[in-house]
Design an enzyme around this catalytic site. Structure first.
Site, PDB file in Angstrom:
ATOM      1  N   ASP A   1      -3.760  -0.863  -7.480  1.00 14.21           N
ATOM      2  CA  ASP A   1      -4.354  -1.394  -6.247  1.00 14.21           C
ATOM      3  C   ASP A   1      -5.769  -1.944  -6.469  1.00 14.21           C
ATOM      4  O   ASP A   1      -6.775  -1.260  -6.290  1.00 14.21           O
ATOM      5  CB  ASP A   1      -4.349  -0.288  -5.190  1.00 14.21           C
ATOM      6  CG  ASP A   1      -4.723  -0.800  -3.821  1.00 14.21           C
ATOM      7  OD1 ASP A   1      -5.168  -1.966  -3.717  1.00 14.21           O
ATOM      8  OD2 ASP A   1      -4.583  -0.044  -2.849  1.00 14.21           O
TER       9      ASP A   1
ATOM     10  N   ARG B   1       0.865  -1.190   0.000  1.00 15.51           N
ATOM     11  CA  ARG B   1       0.000   0.000   0.000  1.00 15.51           C
ATOM     12  C   ARG B   1       0.898   1.235   0.000  1.00 15.51           C
ATOM     13  O   ARG B   1       0.981   1.950   0.985  1.00 15.51           O
ATOM     14  CB  ARG B   1      -0.887  -0.047   1.230  1.00 15.51           C
ATOM     15  CG  ARG B   1      -2.354  -0.333   0.996  1.00 15.51           C
ATOM     16  CD  ARG B   1      -2.710  -1.655   0.472  1.00 15.51           C
ATOM     17  NE  ARG B   1      -4.031  -1.646  -0.142  1.00 15.51           N
ATOM     18  CZ  ARG B   1      -5.187  -1.760   0.501  1.00 15.51           C
ATOM     19  NH1 ARG B   1      -5.211  -1.895   1.788  1.00 15.51           N
ATOM     20  NH2 ARG B   1      -6.337  -1.734  -0.146  1.00 15.51           N
TER      21      ARG B   1
ATOM     22  N   GLN C   1      -0.443   2.781  -6.153  1.00 16.60           N
ATOM     23  CA  GLN C   1      -1.877   3.088  -6.062  1.00 16.60           C
ATOM     24  C   GLN C   1      -2.641   2.763  -7.349  1.00 16.60           C
ATOM     25  O   GLN C   1      -3.759   2.264  -7.294  1.00 16.60           O
ATOM     26  CB  GLN C   1      -2.080   4.557  -5.703  1.00 16.60           C
ATOM     27  CG  GLN C   1      -2.443   4.726  -4.246  1.00 16.60           C
ATOM     28  CD  GLN C   1      -2.404   6.173  -3.782  1.00 16.60           C
ATOM     29  OE1 GLN C   1      -2.148   7.078  -4.568  1.00 16.60           O
ATOM     30  NE2 GLN C   1      -2.644   6.375  -2.517  1.00 16.60           N
TER      31      GLN C   1
ATOM     32  N   TYR D   1      -2.946  -0.969   7.667  1.00 17.87           N
ATOM     33  CA  TYR D   1      -3.975  -1.925   8.072  1.00 17.87           C
ATOM     34  C   TYR D   1      -4.118  -1.934   9.588  1.00 17.87           C
ATOM     35  O   TYR D   1      -3.221  -1.494  10.307  1.00 17.87           O
ATOM     36  CB  TYR D   1      -3.582  -3.341   7.632  1.00 17.87           C
ATOM     37  CG  TYR D   1      -3.643  -3.573   6.145  1.00 17.87           C
ATOM     38  CD1 TYR D   1      -4.864  -3.661   5.490  1.00 17.87           C
ATOM     39  CD2 TYR D   1      -2.482  -3.733   5.408  1.00 17.87           C
ATOM     40  CE1 TYR D   1      -4.919  -3.907   4.122  1.00 17.87           C
ATOM     41  CE2 TYR D   1      -2.525  -3.973   4.037  1.00 17.87           C
ATOM     42  CZ  TYR D   1      -3.753  -4.058   3.398  1.00 17.87           C
ATOM     43  OH  TYR D   1      -3.816  -4.284   2.058  1.00 17.87           O
TER      44      TYR D   1
ATOM     45  N   SER E   1      -8.240  -1.871  -3.414  1.00 19.15           N
ATOM     46  CA  SER E   1      -8.931  -0.594  -3.197  1.00 19.15           C
ATOM     47  C   SER E   1     -10.071  -0.427  -4.191  1.00 19.15           C
ATOM     48  O   SER E   1     -11.155   0.027  -3.836  1.00 19.15           O
ATOM     49  CB  SER E   1      -7.959   0.577  -3.345  1.00 19.15           C
ATOM     50  OG  SER E   1      -7.109   0.631  -2.235  1.00 19.15           O
TER      51      SER E   1
END
Ligand code: NAD
Length: 397
Positions: A149, A141, A146, A246, A152
């Protein structure tokens, strides 16, 4: 041009990406959509699509061909692909286990959601078959990852859809309404877990006009809850911040205290959407059967953690149950129910991932790169991820 692959590309640096139909009969998504074929070709990939692979998500074979992909004669022809991209290579739902290993050949590369930390056994089978595997769940992460991802993207969709499921099941409307027949009060929605799915659920419920409260064990979530229009709930519990953004697993005493502190908010909510998860662990039970008795009849719980065992004690994965007038919905694979946009997002992520791998020497990418190192789980007949090796070595509980 009929789009069929006649021979492997003459240029050996061009790699073929196979796009299969998904293995589970309940899966409607596809890993690559026609709009990304050109970007893949630009990066040095040919795209070979199994006939009908995108159909359930609304993408026709002809649209792939139009963008420069080839359509295979059948699924077996994907054995010619250097790399096969799947949405899900394994299911977290114990009632519907599936793994795609049998369809892959030695030295083929698999990129997919593999759920390796919930059930590592399909990963051992992939290693035995000498398939090279990249597990998209293990993408770090970090900012530069990004665009790749997938978690997500899918959580965004699940958060949105959870609110629609709740609104559909609720006997109340979400917005406040002042009508000639009187004033209707807005629904009170409580979101437990304000990660990607939770934050999207907050904004979606707000757009529908509900009053939205939310709680997360990570203190950083407080500001994020406010930024999307939610009201953070303070439970006066210690932080459970873990690694990489997390949450970490807490002991039973913590969860008992959390249940007690949340009881009042839950009893006062018309809708509760739970999204709390800890990577690689069963989801924590945060709503006990006893707590359900405190809720008004007609209240609705949507448990997005159902696939991981559920945040609500009464949740049955894949089912809707009722307890004392409270409806508890335990949806599984929610993103697949919004297959078109879920595929579009997944495809954009996986295209970015493939382009990244290519830049780093794919098909034998540089394992010094954090994105390559973290996602690569099998190679040369071995499981190369220590966490998965440990899980396999651990006695079955
Ligand atoms: P997730 O699906 O693992 O968990 C969902 C949420 O549940 C998390 O916010 C977690 O803190 C929360 N949770 C766990 N136990 C709980 C409990 N007992 N009570 C209440 N809440 C509990 O997490 P996720 O949504 O995939 O990601 C979490 C966070 O990771 C994000 O909010 C973000 O900060 C970070 N993230 C970073 C990037 C990036 O930098 N590229 C990308 C995605 C996410």
């Amino acid at each position: 041009m009929d789009g069929r692959l006649e021979s492997m590309p003459a240029d050996s640096s061009v790699l073929t990406v196979g796009v299969p139909k998904e293995a589970s009969p309940h899966e409607r998504r596809v890993a690559v959509v026609p709009a990304d074929v050109r970007s893949l070709k630009k990066a040095g990939f040919e795209v070979l699509v199994e006939p009908g692979a995108g159909l359930l998500a609304g993408f026709l074979d002809a649209q792939y061909v139009q963008q420069g992909a080839k359509v295979a004669a059948d699924g077996a022809e994907l054995a010619r692909a250097d790399v096969v991209v799947h949405v899900r290579a394994a299911s977290a739902d114990p009632d519907q286990p599936y793994a795609v290993g049998e369809r892959l050949r030695e030295n083929q590369i698999l990129i997919a959601l593999c759920d390796p930390l919930s059930d590592p056994r399909p990963i051992a089978a992939l290693a035995e078959r000498r398939v090279t595997t990249f597990a998209l769940e293990l993408l770090p992460r970090i900012t530069r990852a990004q665009s790749m991802d997938v978690l997500s993207s899918m959580a965004t969709i699940a958060g949105y859809k959870a609110v629609l499921l709740a609104a559909e099941a609720s006997p109340r409307m979400f917005p406040m309404m002042m009508t000639a027949a009187g004033t209707l009060t807005p629904a009170k929605v409580f979101i437990v877990g304000a990660g990607v799915a939770g934050l999207q659920a907050i904004s979606t419920a707000r757009r529908l006009g509900a009053i939205v409260y939310a709680y997360d064990v990570r203190p950083a979530a407080r500001e994020q809850i406010q930024s999307v229009g939610g009201k953070p709930v303070d439970l006066s519990l210690e932080s459970a911040d873990g690694q990489g953004g997390y949450a970490r697993a807490m002991d039973q005493d913590f969860y008992k205290r959390q249940q007690a502190a949340m009881g009042k908010v839950i009893a006062e909510s018309d809708v509760v959407i739970t999204t709390a998860a800890v990577p690689g662990k069963r989801a924590p039970v945060l709503i006990t059967t006893e707590m359900l008795a405190g809720m008004a009849p007609g209240s609705v719980i949507v448990d997005l953690a159902a696939e991981r065992g559920g945040n609500c004690e009464a949740t049955r994965p894949g089912e809707t149950v009722e307890a004392g007038g409270v409806t508890i919905i335990g949806p599984v694979n929610v993103a697949a129910t919004v297959a078109h946009h879920a595929s579009q997002m997944f495809s954009r992520n996986i295209t970015a991932f493939l382009v990244h791998l290519k830049k780093h020497g794919f098909p034998a990418p540089d394992t010094q790169d954090e994105i390559v190192r973290d996602t690569l789980i099998t190679r040369d007949g071995q499981i190369v991820n220590p966490q998965i090796r440990d899980l396999l070595a651990a006695p079955v509980s």
